[in-house]
Write a protein that holds these residues in place. Structure first.
Motif, short mmCIF file in Angstrom:
data_model
loop_
_atom_site.label_atom_id
_atom_site.label_comp_id
_atom_site.label_asym_id
_atom_site.label_seq_id
_atom_site.Cartn_x
_atom_site.Cartn_y
_atom_site.Cartn_z
N UNK A 260 -24.47 12.41 -19.91
CA UNK A 260 -24.21 10.98 -20.04
C UNK A 260 -22.73 10.65 -19.93
N UNK A 261 -21.86 11.65 -20.14
CA UNK A 261 -20.42 11.39 -20.03
C UNK A 261 -19.84 12.21 -18.89
N UNK A 262 -19.34 11.55 -17.85
CA UNK A 262 -18.82 12.28 -16.69
C UNK A 262 -17.41 12.86 -16.91
N UNK A 263 -16.73 12.41 -17.93
CA UNK A 263 -15.32 12.79 -18.09
C UNK A 263 -15.06 14.30 -18.16
N UNK A 264 -15.79 15.04 -18.99
CA UNK A 264 -15.49 16.47 -19.10
C UNK A 264 -15.51 17.17 -17.75
N UNK A 265 -16.48 16.79 -16.96
CA UNK A 265 -16.62 17.39 -15.64
C UNK A 265 -15.38 17.12 -14.79
N UNK A 266 -14.97 15.86 -14.79
CA UNK A 266 -13.83 15.46 -13.98
C UNK A 266 -12.57 16.22 -14.38
#
Ligand code: UDP
Ligand code: MG
Length: 316
Positions: A260-266
């Motif tokens: 649900x949170x794309x930030x860690x991936x980025x």
């Protein structure tokens, strides 16, 4: 030894000054002028200067190979036990040469010029170079104020094994220190450029930064690169393991999906990309060195020489 690139206007005065100063000081010398593929009248001017004075030797490159290659050619074609590179543009002062030699005699192998009162553009050149010098000094452990100053004095014994690439002539003292050289510095005079213009722009800062990275890498890790690469690798494996456990934790105890949170991936992706490119860059450096040295591929080609024995046309 003088690297020359499009400096026709300053050459006669430069050579005259060097000869006057050294003759007055009673120092035996030869002047090696390396014409780095100049497109102005430098080649003609040099030929005229060398006529009738066997102490002036000329190496004409087949094209422009850059200041570092020109300096390598200067080292290769010189015979003396002490070598003093000096810029062709009269920004360095030949009058400083005897002082450098005197300092060398006090028991040093390298005396590096320090343009304390530097006559270049204030912010673009002087400020940035201060920052750069500070970083190089810290990273290399060889503490000098002015690596970029061409005017230095070297004993041949400490530069015999040095091979130079890219913008690396400014790091010769660092290489020399690996062979146990005693290094010091001496304040030298610096003049504003009178003729022509500087051959460099801001891109040099990028090149020097990257070269510094390579030099520090070679110094610390060339004998055991697996400690560096493997260390990074293990670190990243640990990070990935911890993240994986955290994802399970969120799923099981907080009932929240990481997706649900794309930030860690980025963040993780971009950071890893950065680290990977740097490491691959270092790997490439090793490959390049093997390539150059195993194949004995020259880093410059000579067209012709004056007052020097004939050669096969390649060096480096
Ligand atoms: N030079 C060279 N090949 C090049 C660029 C420069 O041999 O491709 C020589 C140039 O003629 C001079 C010295 O390197 O003798 C330093 O260059 P420049 O004065 O342009 O640099 P700056 O003093 O502005 O740092
Ligand atoms: Mg200059």
């Amino acid at each position: 030894m003088v690297p020359v690139y499009n400096e026709e206007a300053s050459l006669p005065l430069l050579v005259e000054k060097i000869i006057t100063v050294l003759d007055e000081a009673g120092i035996a010398f030869e002047i090696i002028m390396v014409n780095d593929g100049s497109t102005d009248g430098s080649a003609k001017v040099l030929a005229a200067i060398a006529q009738g004075d066997a102490r002036i030797k000329i190496v004409n490159f087949a094209r422009n190979f850059g200041q570092t290659a020109a300096m390598m050619a200067g080292f290769d074609h010189s015979k003396g036990s002490i070598i003093v590179p000096i810029d062709a543009d009269l920004q360095n002062d030949p009058a400083d040469i005897p002082r450098l030699l005197a300092k060398l005699d006090e028991g040093y192998d390298v005396v590096s010029g320090w343009r304390r009162d530097r006559k270049d553009e204030a912010v673009k050149r002087n400020l940035l170079s201060r920052v750069a010098n500070w970083i190089i000094s810290y990273a290399s452990g060889v503490h000098l104020h002015d690596y970029g100053c061409s005017l230095k004095a070297y004993r041949r014994s400490v530069i015999g094994r040095v091979k130079l690439y890219g913008e690396m002539h400014r790091f010769i003292p660092i290489y020399a220190s690996w062979y146990g050289a005693r290094i010091t510095e001496l304040e030298v005079t610096h003049h504003p450029r009178r003729f022509g213009k500087s051959n460099y722009g801001m891109i040099r800062i990028v090149k020097v930064t990257l070269d510094l990275l390579v030099v520090s890498f070679l110094d610390r890790w060339i004998g055991k690169p697996i400690y560096l690469f493997g260390g990074f690798g293990l670190l990243w494996l640990a990070v990935s393991l911890v993240s994986l456990l955290y994802v399970f934790y969120l799923k099981l105890f907080a009932n929240l999906s990481m997706i649900l949170t794309p930030m860690p991936l980025l963040v993780a992706m971009s950071f890893m990309m950065g680290v990977m490119s740097i490491l691959i860059g270092l790997l490439a450096e090793i490959v390049v060195r093997t390539y150059f040295e195993a194949l004995a591929k020259p880093i410059y080609f000579v067209n012709n020489t004056v007052n020097l024995p004939p050669e096969h046309g390649a060096g480096g």
